[in-house]
Write a protein that holds these residues in place. Structure first.
Motif, mmCIF file in Angstrom:
data_model
loop_
_atom_site.group_PDB
_atom_site.id
_atom_site.type_symbol
_atom_site.label_atom_id
_atom_site.label_comp_id
_atom_site.label_asym_id
_atom_site.label_seq_id
_atom_site.Cartn_x
_atom_site.Cartn_y
_atom_site.Cartn_z
ATOM 1 N N UNK A 12 0.840 -1.204 0.000
ATOM 2 C CA UNK A 12 0.000 0.000 0.000
ATOM 3 C C UNK A 12 0.874 1.253 0.000
ATOM 4 N N UNK A 13 1.907 1.244 0.843
ATOM 5 C CA UNK A 13 2.806 2.398 0.916
ATOM 6 C C UNK A 13 3.548 2.588 -0.409
ATOM 7 N N UNK A 14 3.882 1.485 -1.049
ATOM 8 C CA UNK A 14 4.597 1.564 -2.324
ATOM 9 C C UNK A 14 3.716 2.173 -3.400
ATOM 10 N N UNK A 15 2.463 1.769 -3.443
ATOM 11 C CA UNK A 15 1.557 2.347 -4.439
ATOM 12 C C UNK A 15 1.379 3.844 -4.204
ATOM 13 N N UNK A 16 1.248 4.216 -2.925
ATOM 14 C CA UNK A 16 1.111 5.646 -2.627
ATOM 15 C C UNK A 16 2.370 6.412 -3.037
ATOM 16 N N UNK A 17 3.502 5.822 -2.762
ATOM 17 C CA UNK A 17 4.768 6.496 -3.099
ATOM 18 C C UNK A 17 4.904 6.660 -4.616
ATOM 19 N N UNK A 18 4.598 5.618 -5.369
ATOM 20 C CA UNK A 18 4.672 5.703 -6.829
ATOM 21 C C UNK A 18 3.722 6.767 -7.365
ATOM 22 N N UNK A 19 2.494 6.796 -6.808
ATOM 23 C CA UNK A 19 1.514 7.772 -7.273
ATOM 24 C C UNK A 19 1.961 9.193 -6.942
ATOM 25 N N UNK A 20 2.563 9.390 -5.766
ATOM 26 C CA UNK A 20 2.983 10.732 -5.373
ATOM 27 C C UNK A 20 4.102 11.263 -6.250
ATOM 28 N N UNK A 21 4.853 10.374 -6.882
ATOM 29 C CA UNK A 21 5.938 10.791 -7.772
ATOM 30 C C UNK A 21 5.562 10.684 -9.252
ATOM 31 N N UNK A 22 4.290 10.419 -9.523
ATOM 32 C CA UNK A 22 3.824 10.380 -10.904
ATOM 33 C C UNK A 22 4.356 9.205 -11.695
ATOM 34 N N UNK A 23 4.705 8.133 -11.010
ATOM 35 C CA UNK A 23 5.284 6.959 -11.687
ATOM 36 C C UNK A 23 4.172 5.978 -12.033
ATOM 37 N N UNK A 24 3.336 6.396 -12.953
ATOM 38 C CA UNK A 24 2.149 5.616 -13.293
ATOM 39 C C UNK A 24 2.460 4.390 -14.144
ATOM 40 N N UNK A 25 3.662 4.327 -14.690
ATOM 41 C CA UNK A 25 4.026 3.177 -15.527
ATOM 42 C C UNK A 25 4.700 2.068 -14.753
ATOM 43 N N UNK A 26 4.704 2.146 -13.413
ATOM 44 C CA UNK A 26 5.427 1.173 -12.590
ATOM 45 C C UNK A 26 4.454 0.399 -11.715
ATOM 46 N N UNK A 27 4.664 -0.912 -11.672
ATOM 47 C CA UNK A 27 3.852 -1.795 -10.827
ATOM 48 C C UNK A 27 4.768 -2.631 -9.953
ATOM 49 N N UNK A 28 4.487 -2.674 -8.642
ATOM 50 C CA UNK A 28 5.266 -3.489 -7.698
ATOM 51 C C UNK A 28 4.290 -4.399 -6.956
ATOM 52 N N UNK A 29 4.531 -5.702 -7.078
ATOM 53 C CA UNK A 29 3.655 -6.672 -6.415
ATOM 54 C C UNK A 29 4.335 -7.357 -5.247
ATOM 55 N N UNK A 30 5.647 -7.226 -5.123
ATOM 56 C CA UNK A 30 6.408 -7.774 -3.991
ATOM 57 C C UNK A 30 7.747 -7.042 -3.936
ATOM 58 N N UNK A 31 8.488 -7.083 -2.821
ATOM 59 C CA UNK A 31 9.617 -6.169 -2.619
ATOM 60 C C UNK A 31 10.936 -6.575 -3.245
ATOM 61 N N UNK A 32 11.030 -7.764 -3.848
ATOM 62 C CA UNK A 32 12.339 -8.258 -4.278
ATOM 63 C C UNK A 32 12.599 -8.145 -5.771
ATOM 64 N N UNK A 33 11.560 -8.269 -6.592
ATOM 65 C CA UNK A 33 11.723 -8.289 -8.044
ATOM 66 C C UNK A 33 11.768 -9.679 -8.608
ATOM 67 N N UNK A 34 11.603 -10.689 -7.745
ATOM 68 C CA UNK A 34 11.624 -12.067 -8.250
ATOM 69 C C UNK A 34 10.399 -12.352 -9.120
ATOM 70 N N UNK A 35 9.350 -11.557 -8.953
ATOM 71 C CA UNK A 35 8.151 -11.743 -9.750
ATOM 72 C C UNK A 35 8.250 -10.941 -11.048
ATOM 73 N N UNK A 36 7.928 -11.552 -12.197
ATOM 74 C CA UNK A 36 7.934 -10.814 -13.463
ATOM 75 C C UNK A 36 6.798 -9.805 -13.558
ATOM 76 N N UNK A 37 5.894 -9.818 -12.568
ATOM 77 C CA UNK A 37 4.817 -8.831 -12.571
ATOM 78 C C UNK A 37 5.281 -7.473 -12.038
ATOM 79 N N UNK A 38 6.478 -7.421 -11.476
ATOM 80 C CA UNK A 38 7.072 -6.121 -11.123
ATOM 81 C C UNK A 38 7.624 -5.500 -12.408
ATOM 82 N N UNK A 39 6.945 -4.486 -12.889
ATOM 83 C CA UNK A 39 7.308 -3.911 -14.193
ATOM 84 C C UNK A 39 7.427 -2.384 -14.091
#
Length: 455
Positions: free
Chosen positions: A217-244
């Motif tokens: 939740x905090x990550x989504x808020x942080x991305x939105x506050x910086x206008x990073x609308x093209x970034x998705x984070x589903x877990x903190x490590x990057x092991x998931x290919x859904x982190x784009x």
């Protein structure tokens, strides 16, 4: 006895004619009148001679002092050189982008945004570059006062230790996390970022936010506050290919990370030894090469190698350039590294000094009606610092000098390319001699008027 024959010639005939003048005129001329006529003739003759001498003397005086037309100056601008166009290294990866700060005057105002990009602009898997986002979100909630501030102490429990085995099974990069071990937040972030330990990324994000859901939740808020609308984070490590993320977003994230003192210091560290975690080595093997100062690698296997990097590039300008770049979807770590180095080197080589003039180069000539000549030459060699094949502009200013002697500076040539200008003097090579007296006397049409002579 007869008298001898007297000589007869034209003078005798003329004398006889004068003697018998009265026989033809019919009247005898009074001698006084004759004397007055002769005197008048002599006076007229004298006046004519005086006038002739006066005119001749006046002409000579005028001819020797009258102004002459100034020398005729012709100029021809030196040929403008063209800088060699830079050939930038090309990427074979799925996408790349580069931003260059400090060179807007050379590369255009957009250079500090996205100067160059290849491939798709769509979101792609970022792998362990995710950990850079995780660190920024953690430090937004638990800030460090400075780059050397250790921050709060974290003690790892059994659940944290269990993460080591979980990520080991999944083939992720890990680092020791013994149960009961303690370390500062700063050191824990170093373990997460330098060797890219995934177990530390989850442990820290859960510890700071209380749970993974709270972290996301905090990550989504942080991305939105910086206008990073093209970034998705589903877990903190990057092991998931859904982190784009997109190349544009990653350039922005890189600049945020590089501006954070603690993160910038950590990601620039080639190796470190931390109690409890042991010796650690940075996955970014390019650190210190080609001016590279950070930031983070990431890969999900063949064809999915990524690099988010910063570099300080000395190109010969007043200040080094700040480079931020990203490569996504490279075939291997080696190919990504090689292309990044080649790209940085091609940017560096694109800034160069272009020779624009050589000393003694002729740019004009001077000539006079009386045949004296000289050349106009550039007084010193010059070159201009510019980027690639940026067009070079030229202006030439030539003044009328008080004297036309060898070495006299009569003007200048100025070249402009981008933000830079360079100027070289224009000098006279050779001397213009004044006209001779004979030339003046024999070329009245080339001289000024008497009025000009009196000015």
């Amino acid at each position: 006895m007869t008298a001898p024959d007297q000589p007869v010639d034209e003078l005798c005939d003329f004398a006889e004619l004068i003697a018998h003048e009265q026989d033809f005129s019919g009247d005898r001329i009074d001698p006084a009148v004759r004397r007055r006529r002769r005197r008048r003739g002599l006076i007229i003759t004298a006046v004519c001679i005086v006038l002739l001498l006066a005119v001749t003397g006046g002409y000579v005086g005028w001819a020797l002092t009258a102004p002459v037309n100034p020398p005729a100056v012709t100029t021809r601008a030196p040929q403008l050189p063209v800088g060699e166009a830079v050939a930038l290294a090309t990427h074979t990866a799925a996408a790349s982008a580069i931003s260059i700060a400090g060179a807007d005057a050379y590369l255009g105002e957009g250079a500090s945004g996205t100067w160059s990009a290849t491939g798709t602009g769509e979101p792609l898997p970022v792998a362990s570059i995710t950990k850079l986002i995780t660190a920024l979100v953690i430090l937004d909630a638990a800030p460090l006062a400075s780059a050397d501030d250790p921050g709060p102490t974290i003690t790892f429990g059994k659940s944290d230790h269990d993460l080591y085995d979980q990520y080991y099974v999944r083939g992720a990069t890990i680092a020791p996390m013994p149960t009961g071990a303690s370390m500062s937040l700063h050191d824990a972030l170093a373990v997460m970022l330098i060797p890219s330990a995934s177990n530390y990324a989850e442990a820290l994000s859960s510890r700071v936010f209380g749970s993974q859901n709270a972290f996301l939740d905090a990550t989504r808020d942080w991305l939105a506050s910086h206008g990073l609308t093209g970034t998705t984070v589903t877990e903190p490590t990057g092991i998931s290919p859904r982190n784009t993320s997109t190349p544009a977003d990653l350039l922005a994230i890189a600049k945020l990370a590089a501006a954070h003192p603690a993160i910038a210091q950590i990601v620039a560290t080639p190796s470190i030894s931390i109690p409890g975690a042991g010796p650690l080595y940075n996955t970014n093997s390019l650190l210190g090469t080609a001016g590279i100062t950070g930031l983070k690698t990431g890969n999900l296997g063949e064809g999915a190698h990524n690099l988010l990097y910063t570099a300080t590039l000395d190109v010969g300008s007043a200040d080094p350039l700040a480079i931020t770049g990203v490569v996504l979807g490279g075939s291997s770590r080696e190919s990504v590294n090689a292309t990044v180095i080649a790209e940085l080197e091609s940017i560096r080589s694109g800034f160069h000094h272009v020779p624009v003039a050589t000393a003694g180069q002729q740019v004009g000539s001077i000539s006079t009606p009386w045949g004296s000549t000289a050349e106009l030459v550039i007084g010193e060699s010059a070159s201009i610092f510019t980027w690639s094949d940026t067009p070079i502009e030229l202006t030439m200013d030539i003044d009328t000098p008080p004297t036309y002697r060898d070495g006299t500076v009569v003007g200048s040539v100025t070249w402009t390319a981008g933000p830079n200008t360079v100027t070289a003097p224009v000098e006279i090579a050779g001397s213009i001699d004044p006209p001779t007296e004979w030339w003046r006397l024999t070329h009245p049409s080339e001289l000024g008027s008497l009025m000009d002579a009196g000015d």
